[in-house]
Design an enzyme around this catalytic site. Structure first.
Site, short mmCIF file in Angstrom:
data_model
loop_
_atom_site.label_atom_id
_atom_site.label_comp_id
_atom_site.label_asym_id
_atom_site.label_seq_id
_atom_site.Cartn_x
_atom_site.Cartn_y
_atom_site.Cartn_z
CG LEU A 268 -22.10 27.13 -25.52
CD1 LEU A 268 -20.82 26.40 -25.13
CD2 LEU A 268 -21.86 28.64 -25.56
CG HIS B 34 -28.45 21.52 -21.66
ND1 HIS B 34 -29.28 22.54 -22.07
CD2 HIS B 34 -27.41 21.53 -22.54
CE1 HIS B 34 -28.79 23.11 -23.15
NE2 HIS B 34 -27.64 22.53 -23.46
CD GLU B 35 -23.84 20.19 -21.38
OE1 GLU B 35 -23.77 19.82 -22.56
OE2 GLU B 35 -23.88 21.39 -21.06
CG HIS C 73 -26.08 18.62 -26.13
ND1 HIS C 73 -26.61 19.16 -27.30
CD2 HIS C 73 -25.93 19.67 -25.28
CE1 HIS C 73 -26.78 20.47 -27.13
NE2 HIS C 73 -26.38 20.80 -25.92
O1 GNR Z 1 -23.69 27.60 -21.17
C1 GNR Z 1 -24.76 27.02 -21.02
N1 GNR Z 1 -25.68 27.53 -20.17
C2 GNR Z 1 -26.83 26.84 -19.79
C3 GNR Z 1 -27.82 27.56 -19.13
C4 GNR Z 1 -28.97 26.93 -18.72
C5 GNR Z 1 -29.15 25.59 -18.94
C6 GNR Z 1 -28.19 24.87 -19.62
C7 GNR Z 1 -27.04 25.48 -20.03
S1 GNR Z 1 -25.80 24.55 -20.83
C8 GNR Z 1 -25.06 25.80 -21.82
C9 GNR Z 1 -23.86 25.26 -22.57
C10 GNR Z 1 -24.33 24.20 -23.54
O2 GNR Z 1 -24.90 24.44 -24.55
N2 GNR Z 1 -24.11 22.97 -23.18
O3 GNR Z 1 -24.55 21.96 -23.96
NI NI Z 2 -26.25 22.75 -25.04
#
Ligand code: GNR
Ligand code: NI
Length: 166
Positions: free
Chosen positions: A92, A133-134, A137
């Site tokens: 996002l 992924h989170e 961040h």
């Molecule tokens: O909405 C999101 N979809 C996604 C697709 C593939 C791998 C990771 C993600 S996370 C993302 C939302 C986001 O940015 N979370 O930090």
């Molecule tokens: Ni993200």
């Protein structure tokens, strides 16, 4: 509740390292509710507090089709990881950019829920990818940093152009 503003790459604030949450009080619960609302309205499957300029270790996620299975991770830690998987990720904070990232296939994560209850989760598939992924961040890392310098530079140019237009 409120919709929060999502920081867009290459905003420097996305590189801030989040602090541990010490007590889950009404303020933290308010942040969780606002993050969930922001994630749902943006149609994301996850959102880290870093993305909304709140530098605390808080993540919300919902991978369900119906968008009614909210998961909350406070002070999450990956305690085990194994295997390798490659998936085309999006973020996002980097709208319109999708590219392949290789991560662990399976992860075990320990965290607190919004009631301060500790839990441990064994994840694989998209859930394991999203958790990694989170958590990145929260450490100040955006998925594009796994891509080549050339791609990162092109993405920066694209994002700056998008920001000017809006
Ligand atoms: O909405 C999101 N979809 C996604 C697709 C593939 C791998 C990771 C993600 S996370 C993302 C939302 C986001 O940015 N979370 O930090
Ligand atoms: Ni993200």
């Amino acid at each position: 509740m409120a919709i929060l503003n999502i920081l867009k790459y290459p905003d420097e604030r996305l590189h801030t390292v989040a602090s541990e949450v010490e007590t889950i009080d009404d303020n933290i619960k308010q942040i969780v509710a606002n993050m969930a609302e922001t994630m749902y309205q943006s149609r994301g499957i996850g959102l880290a507090a870093t993305q909304v300029d709140i530098h605390k270790q808080i993540v919300v996620m919902d991978l369900s089709e119906e968008r009614n299975e909210l998961r909350v991770f406070i002070n999450p830690k990956i305690t085990q990881s194994s295997g390798e998987t490659t998936y085309e990720e999006g973020c996002l904070s980097v709208p319109g950019v999708f590219d392949k990232v290789t991560r662990a296939q399976n992860v075990t994560v320990t965290a607190l829920d919004e009631n301060g209850q500790s839990f441990t989760l064994d994840a694989d598939g998209l859930l394991a990818i999203c958790i990694q992924h989170e958590l990145d961040h929260l450490k100040g890392k955006v998925f594009v940093e796994y891509l080549s310098k050339l791609k990162q530079s092109r993405i920066k140019t694209k994002m700056k152009k998008l920001a000017k237009e809006s």
